[in-house]
Design an enzyme around this catalytic site. Structure first.
Site, PDB file in Angstrom:
ATOM      1  N   ASP A  75      32.323  31.903  43.770  1.00  0.00           N
ATOM      2  CA  ASP A  75      32.644  33.117  44.526  1.00  0.00           C
ATOM      3  C   ASP A  75      32.251  34.366  43.747  1.00  0.00           C
ATOM      4  OD1 ASP A  75      33.767  31.429  46.363  1.00  0.00           O
ATOM      5  OD2 ASP A  75      35.734  32.396  46.380  1.00  0.00           O
ATOM      6  N   ASP A  76      32.044  35.432  44.506  1.00  0.00           N
ATOM      7  CA  ASP A  76      31.975  36.820  43.998  1.00  0.00           C
ATOM      8  C   ASP A  76      30.637  37.266  43.427  1.00  0.00           C
ATOM      9  OD1 ASP A  76      34.578  36.728  44.784  1.00  0.00           O
ATOM     10  OD2 ASP A  76      35.454  37.215  42.833  1.00  0.00           O
ATOM     11  N   HIS A 126      31.239  35.911  51.885  1.00  0.00           N
ATOM     12  CA  HIS A 126      32.545  36.120  51.224  1.00  0.00           C
ATOM     13  C   HIS A 126      33.014  37.561  51.452  1.00  0.00           C
ATOM     14  CE1 HIS A 126      35.808  35.208  48.597  1.00  0.00           C
ATOM     15  NE2 HIS A 126      35.353  35.786  47.514  1.00  0.00           N
ATOM     16  N   HIS A 130      35.213  42.851  50.064  1.00  0.00           N
ATOM     17  CA  HIS A 130      36.078  42.068  49.160  1.00  0.00           C
ATOM     18  C   HIS A 130      37.208  42.946  48.603  1.00  0.00           C
ATOM     19  CE1 HIS A 130      37.216  39.304  45.879  1.00  0.00           C
ATOM     20  NE2 HIS A 130      36.632  38.378  46.599  1.00  0.00           N
ATOM     21  N   HIS A 221      33.834  30.899  39.713  1.00  0.00           N
ATOM     22  CA  HIS A 221      33.217  32.211  39.948  1.00  0.00           C
ATOM     23  C   HIS A 221      32.011  32.349  39.026  1.00  0.00           C
ATOM     24  CE1 HIS A 221      37.308  32.703  41.451  1.00  0.00           C
ATOM     25  NE2 HIS A 221      36.852  33.679  42.207  1.00  0.00           N
TER      26      HIS A 221
HETATM   27 ZN   LIG Z   1      36.379  36.458  45.827  1.00  0.00          ZN
END
Ligand SMILES: [Zn+2]
Length: 258
Positions: A75-76, A126, A130, A221
């Site tokens: 993620d991210d 995602h 965010h 991540h």
């Molecule tokens: Zn995230």
């Protein structure tokens, strides 16, 4: 598993029973407070535990455990430093993965997103922003935010993702409505590394490696050296156990792009 709709029904029934008892027997208002605490506690736990599938179903593992495979998700990203290191490690171990990317980062580093895709990995949405306040956004605002990121991804890789991971894994009725109306598949996880909060890779590995089994979906991540350290040891562990790291689409046998 508990569902928000069922709990709403139960709470409505409990309130009706309370009103009846209040009128006929003079029951204390504390019963109403207890009902409220029951409802709010379940709502809070359901919002922060994506595996509960409380507001909507999020796929979080494969039930086909005969195949020796798991899916690693990042993620991210995209991140100018760590996504590249992640790609190098995945290539070294002949592993595939799924990257849930943030629109604001894609705007800054579209070339990294293209490289992830060129390496055969999957891209999921995602959110664009965010934000910590995502849970307070209206359904329309969430839909616009997801669509904005989908457009950026389409511009970079030529495909519109169908997989969505809610920011921070938080869900609520508005987020659920947005995901369902955009016909996206919500993706959770079965093993969480807490690699953005933990202080040492050793501690993370001690916690997650004993839990890993066929069909699992892991959350990492691509945003720090700590995560890179964890990934390298994780890939060594998987190689030793002869477990293959595949994409979410392959693990769950689902379509990942429109
Ligand atoms: Zn995230």
């Amino acid at each position: 598993m508990l569902k928000h709709k069922n709990i709403l029904g139960i709470v409505t029934l409990l309130i009706a029973v309370f009103v009846y008892c209040r009128i006929n027997f003079g029951s204390s208002y504390w019963w109403l407070v207890l009902i409220a605490i029951f409802f709010l506690t379940l709502t809070a736990i359901g919002a922060f535990h994506i595996r509960w599938n409380y507001f909507l179903t999020s796929l979080h593992k494969s039930f086909n455990t005969n195949k020796k495979q798991i899916a690693i998700t990042f993620d991210d990203g995209p991140n100018p430093e760590f996504t590249k290191k992640t790609l190098d490690l995945l290539k070294q171990f002949d592993a595939q993965a799924t990257f849930f990317c943030i629109g604001r980062n894609i705007e800054k580093h579209p070339e990294i997103l293209k490289e992830v895709f060129r390496n055969g990995h999957e891209i999921g949405n995602h959110s664009y922003i965010h934000s910590n306040e995502y849970g307070f956004f209206s359904t329309d605002k969430i839909k616009q935010d997801i669509a904005k990121n989908a457009t950026l991804i389409k511009e970079a890789i030529g495909k519109t993702p169908l997989l969505f991971r809610p920011p921070f894994g938080v869900t609520n009725p508005k987020i659920a409505r947005a995901i369902i109306s955009l016909k996206l598949t919500s993706i959770g996880w079965s093993v969480r590394s807490y690699d953005t909060q933990a202080k040492s890779a050793k501690k993370i590995l001690e916690k997650i490696l004993p839990k890993i089994k066929n069909g699992d979906l892991l959350l990492l991540h691509d945003t720090s050296n700590l995560s890179i350290e964890v990934l390298e040891q994780l890939l060594l562990f998987l190689r030793e156990k002869k477990i293959k790291a595949v994409t979410v689409g392959e693990l769950l046998n689902i379509e990942v792009y429109e």
